[in-house]
Design a protein around this motif. Structure first.
Motif, PDB file in Angstrom:
ATOM      1  N   THR A  36       0.835  -1.206   0.000  1.00  0.00           N
ATOM      2  CA  THR A  36       0.000   0.000   0.000  1.00  0.00           C
ATOM      3  C   THR A  36       0.866   1.250   0.000  1.00  0.00           C
ATOM      4  N   TYR A  37       1.900   1.264   0.833  1.00  0.00           N
ATOM      5  CA  TYR A  37       2.793   2.421   0.904  1.00  0.00           C
ATOM      6  C   TYR A  37       3.473   2.664  -0.444  1.00  0.00           C
ATOM      7  N   THR A  38       3.968   1.616  -1.067  1.00  0.00           N
ATOM      8  CA  THR A  38       4.692   1.766  -2.323  1.00  0.00           C
ATOM      9  C   THR A  38       3.755   2.222  -3.433  1.00  0.00           C
ATOM     10  N   ARG A  39       2.564   1.664  -3.480  1.00  0.00           N
ATOM     11  CA  ARG A  39       1.600   2.099  -4.501  1.00  0.00           C
ATOM     12  C   ARG A  39       1.228   3.559  -4.305  1.00  0.00           C
ATOM     13  N   ARG A  40       1.028   3.965  -3.066  1.00  0.00           N
ATOM     14  CA  ARG A  40       0.707   5.367  -2.802  1.00  0.00           C
ATOM     15  C   ARG A  40       1.836   6.260  -3.280  1.00  0.00           C
ATOM     16  N   ARG A  41       3.060   5.843  -3.040  1.00  0.00           N
ATOM     17  CA  ARG A  41       4.215   6.621  -3.485  1.00  0.00           C
ATOM     18  C   ARG A  41       4.271   6.711  -5.010  1.00  0.00           C
ATOM     19  N   VAL A  42       3.945   5.624  -5.681  1.00  0.00           N
ATOM     20  CA  VAL A  42       3.934   5.626  -7.149  1.00  0.00           C
ATOM     21  C   VAL A  42       2.847   6.568  -7.659  1.00  0.00           C
ATOM     22  N   TYR A  43       1.671   6.526  -7.052  1.00  0.00           N
ATOM     23  CA  TYR A  43       0.589   7.414  -7.484  1.00  0.00           C
ATOM     24  C   TYR A  43       0.955   8.879  -7.257  1.00  0.00           C
ATOM     25  N   GLN A  44       1.627   9.169  -6.155  1.00  0.00           N
ATOM     26  CA  GLN A  44       2.073  10.535  -5.910  1.00  0.00           C
ATOM     27  C   GLN A  44       3.094  10.968  -6.952  1.00  0.00           C
ATOM     28  N   ALA A  45       3.969  10.063  -7.344  1.00  0.00           N
ATOM     29  CA  ALA A  45       4.965  10.394  -8.365  1.00  0.00           C
ATOM     30  C   ALA A  45       4.292  10.646  -9.708  1.00  0.00           C
TER      31      ALA A  45
END
Length: 127
Positions: A36-45
Motif C-alpha cells: 500500500t505504501y509503495t503504490r501510494r508513493r507511485v501514485y504521488q509520483a
C-alpha cells in the motif's frame, strides 16, 4: 549472502510459531502495508509528473525558460520514482507464500548439484 539451510529452517519455524500464536498480526506483517505504501508513493509520483508537464507548458507559454527547466526536472525525478517504486511493489501473496520458498530451495539444490558435478569434473581432470 543467502541464508544457510539451518537458518532457513529456523526462520520457517519462527514464522509458523508466529502464525500459530497470532495469525492476525502475522497476516498484517505479510507485506500488504508495504504494498500500500509503495503504490501510494507511485501514485504521488505520477501526480508529480503531471505537475511537471503543467510547469513545462506554463514555462513555454510565459516564455520563461527556467520554469520549463524546473518542470522538466520535476518530470524526470517523478519518472524515476515511478519506475523504481513500481519494481519494489510485492505481488499479492508473494511474501509468506510457502511455494515461493520451495522454488528457491529447488533452484538452490539444482545449483548445488551443478556445482558438485563441476567439482567432480575438476577433480577427475586433475588426477
Amino acid at each position: 549472502m543467502p541464508l544457510s539451510e539451518h537458518e532457513q529452517r529456523m526462520l520457517e519455524q519462527m514464522e509458523r510459531a508466529l502464525y500459530a500464536e497470532d495469525p492476525k498480526f502475522a497476516s498484517a506483517l505479510e507485506g500488504s502495508g508495504l504494498r500500500t505504501y509503495t503504490r501510494r508513493r507511485v501514485y504521488q509520483a505520477v501526480a508529480g509528473f503531471l505537475v511537471g508537464i503543467a510547469l513545462l507548458m506554463a514555462g513555454m507559454v510565459a516564455k520563461q525558460i527556467w520554469i520549463s527547466v524546473v518542470g522538466f526536472l520535476v518530470m524526470l525525478g517523478c519518472a524515476v520514482l515511478v519506475v523504481t517504486g513500481w519494481r519494489k511493489v510485492p505481488k499479492p501473496g508473494e511474501q509468506g507464500a510457502p511455494g515461493v520458498r520451495r522454488q528457491v530451495r529447488q533452484r538452490r539444490s539444482v545449483m548445488d548439484r551443478i556445482e558438485q558435478r563441476w567439482q567432480r569434473r575438476r577433480d577427475e581432470q586433475g588426477q
